[in-house]
Design an enzyme around this catalytic site. Structure first.
Site, PDB file in Angstrom:
ATOM      1  N   HIS A  57      40.605  40.049  46.198  1.00  0.00           N
ATOM      2  CA  HIS A  57      40.545  41.712  45.900  1.00  0.00           C
ATOM      3  C   HIS A  57      39.110  41.943  45.179  1.00  0.00           C
ATOM      4  CE1 HIS A  57      41.791  40.477  42.058  1.00  0.00           C
ATOM      5  NE2 HIS A  57      41.382  41.339  41.455  1.00  0.00           N
ATOM      6  N   HIS A 112      33.755  40.647  33.403  1.00  0.00           N
ATOM      7  CA  HIS A 112      34.166  42.262  33.379  1.00  0.00           C
ATOM      8  C   HIS A 112      33.113  43.097  32.386  1.00  0.00           C
ATOM      9  CE1 HIS A 112      37.792  40.154  34.830  1.00  0.00           C
ATOM     10  NE2 HIS A 112      37.966  41.394  35.667  1.00  0.00           N
ATOM     11  N   HIS A 123      36.794  49.701  36.776  1.00  0.00           N
ATOM     12  CA  HIS A 123      37.964  48.781  36.495  1.00  0.00           C
ATOM     13  C   HIS A 123      37.787  48.464  34.972  1.00  0.00           C
ATOM     14  CE1 HIS A 123      41.083  45.593  36.206  1.00  0.00           C
ATOM     15  NE2 HIS A 123      40.028  44.770  36.243  1.00  0.00           N
ATOM     16  N   ASP A 167      36.742  44.150  42.499  1.00  0.00           N
ATOM     17  CA  ASP A 167      36.661  44.818  41.128  1.00  0.00           C
ATOM     18  C   ASP A 167      35.615  45.724  41.301  1.00  0.00           C
ATOM     19  OD1 ASP A 167      38.778  43.092  40.400  1.00  0.00           O
ATOM     20  OD2 ASP A 167      37.497  42.142  38.826  1.00  0.00           O
ATOM     21  N   HIS A 187      44.588  44.955  42.013  1.00  0.00           N
ATOM     22  CA  HIS A 187      43.980  43.563  41.939  1.00  0.00           C
ATOM     23  C   HIS A 187      45.143  42.754  42.284  1.00  0.00           C
ATOM     24  CE1 HIS A 187      40.475  45.527  39.548  1.00  0.00           C
ATOM     25  NE2 HIS A 187      41.349  46.413  39.738  1.00  0.00           N
TER      26      HIS A 187
HETATM   27 MN    MN Z   1      40.540  42.275  39.548  1.00  0.00          MN
END
Ligand code: MN
Length: 263
Positions: free
Chosen positions: A78, A213, A84, A80, A74
């Site tokens: 980048h 996330h 992750h 994800d 990361h």
């Molecule tokens: Mn990341």
């Protein structure tokens, strides 16, 4: 054989050659000074990018130049992958090597919140703002990359870019209900941002913590971080190409992100 798809590709490459389709690089340079996230102890951190010369037309290799590189997955611009995050760890095809490759390419929806971020570095995109964008530009289509233009990538130097204060980093991101809406009520590939990660700097204090996330990867969707040149994209009409390295069981990787833009 149907000739229409072949003509489509011929027209695409002709358009690129003629400049009627512009290719915009959404990638920041990958070098030792490339900013990386810095988590507080006792959390572990990744290594910054480093380049070590193996040989450079010398005794170690008289006719060739090559390097070893090291970095965390990361680092810099980048990708994800769903694996992750804890919420995405059980999805099939959730790592960099086994995501279906057609899911790396999609139309870009670009939401410009530059003015709001200039006034407030902790700005959070809300569901209402996304719905307002849709009222002007149409519903976010299936398979889209949702890119948030903040002009944060114009900040010079790691200190200003990471913007860490006594109480942690202050960088823009998503309101929790906004990413829940995008992950659950829209069929997107994922989101892309100009900051060091897809969540806001203060997102460790949110409920849930790190909502982008949590919701994106929980819905088997992706993230793109540290993008640049989003100011060169129209709100709709561009196509983004973002394939990570094929790291077996990788959680992400640095990558080159390209956008095809009608001139
Ligand atoms: Mn990341």
């Amino acid at each position: 054989m149907d000739t229409a798809p072949a003509q489509l590709l011929t027209q695409l490459v002709a358009g690129i050659a003629a400049g009627s389709v512009r290719v915009v690089d959404l990638t920041v340079p990958l070098e030792p000074g490339t900013p990386i996230i810095n988590l507080p102890a006792p959390l572990a951190n990744s290594q910054p990018f480093a380049l070590e010369v193996i040989s450079r037309y010398d005794d170690q290799g008289p006719a060739w130049y090559w390097n070893n590189i090291t970095c965390g997955e990361h680092t810099g611009t980048h990708f994800d992958a769903p694996i992750h995050w804890l919420s995405g760890r059980d999805h099939p095809g959730n790592a960099t090597h086994d995501i279906p490759v057609q899911r790396f390419i999609g139309p870009a929806c670009v939401l410009d919140v530059t003015a709001a971020v200039q006034a407030n570095p902790d700005f959070l995109l809300t569901r209402a703002m996304v719905e307002e964008w849709e009222a002007h530009h149409g519903r976010i289509p299936a398979g889209a990359w949702v890119l948030v233009r903040t002009d944060w990538s114009k900040r010079q130097g790691a200190a200003d870019y990471l913007n860490v204060q006594a109480d942690g980093p202050h960088t823009p991101g998503f309101d929790p209900q906004c990413v829940r809406f995008l992950a659950h009520d829209r069929d997107i590939l994922g989101v892309g941002v100009e900051t060091v990660g897809t969540d806001a700097g203060q997102a460790g204090t949110f409920e849930p913590m790190f909502p982008c996330h949590t919701f994106m990867h929980g819905a088997n969707r992706f993230g793109l971080a540290q993008l640049t040149n989003l100011d060169r994209l129209p709100p709709t009409g561009a196509v983004v190409i973002a394939p990570p390295l094929k790291i077996v069981n990788g959680s992400g990787s640095p990558l080159r992100v390209l956008a095809l833009v009608p001139a």
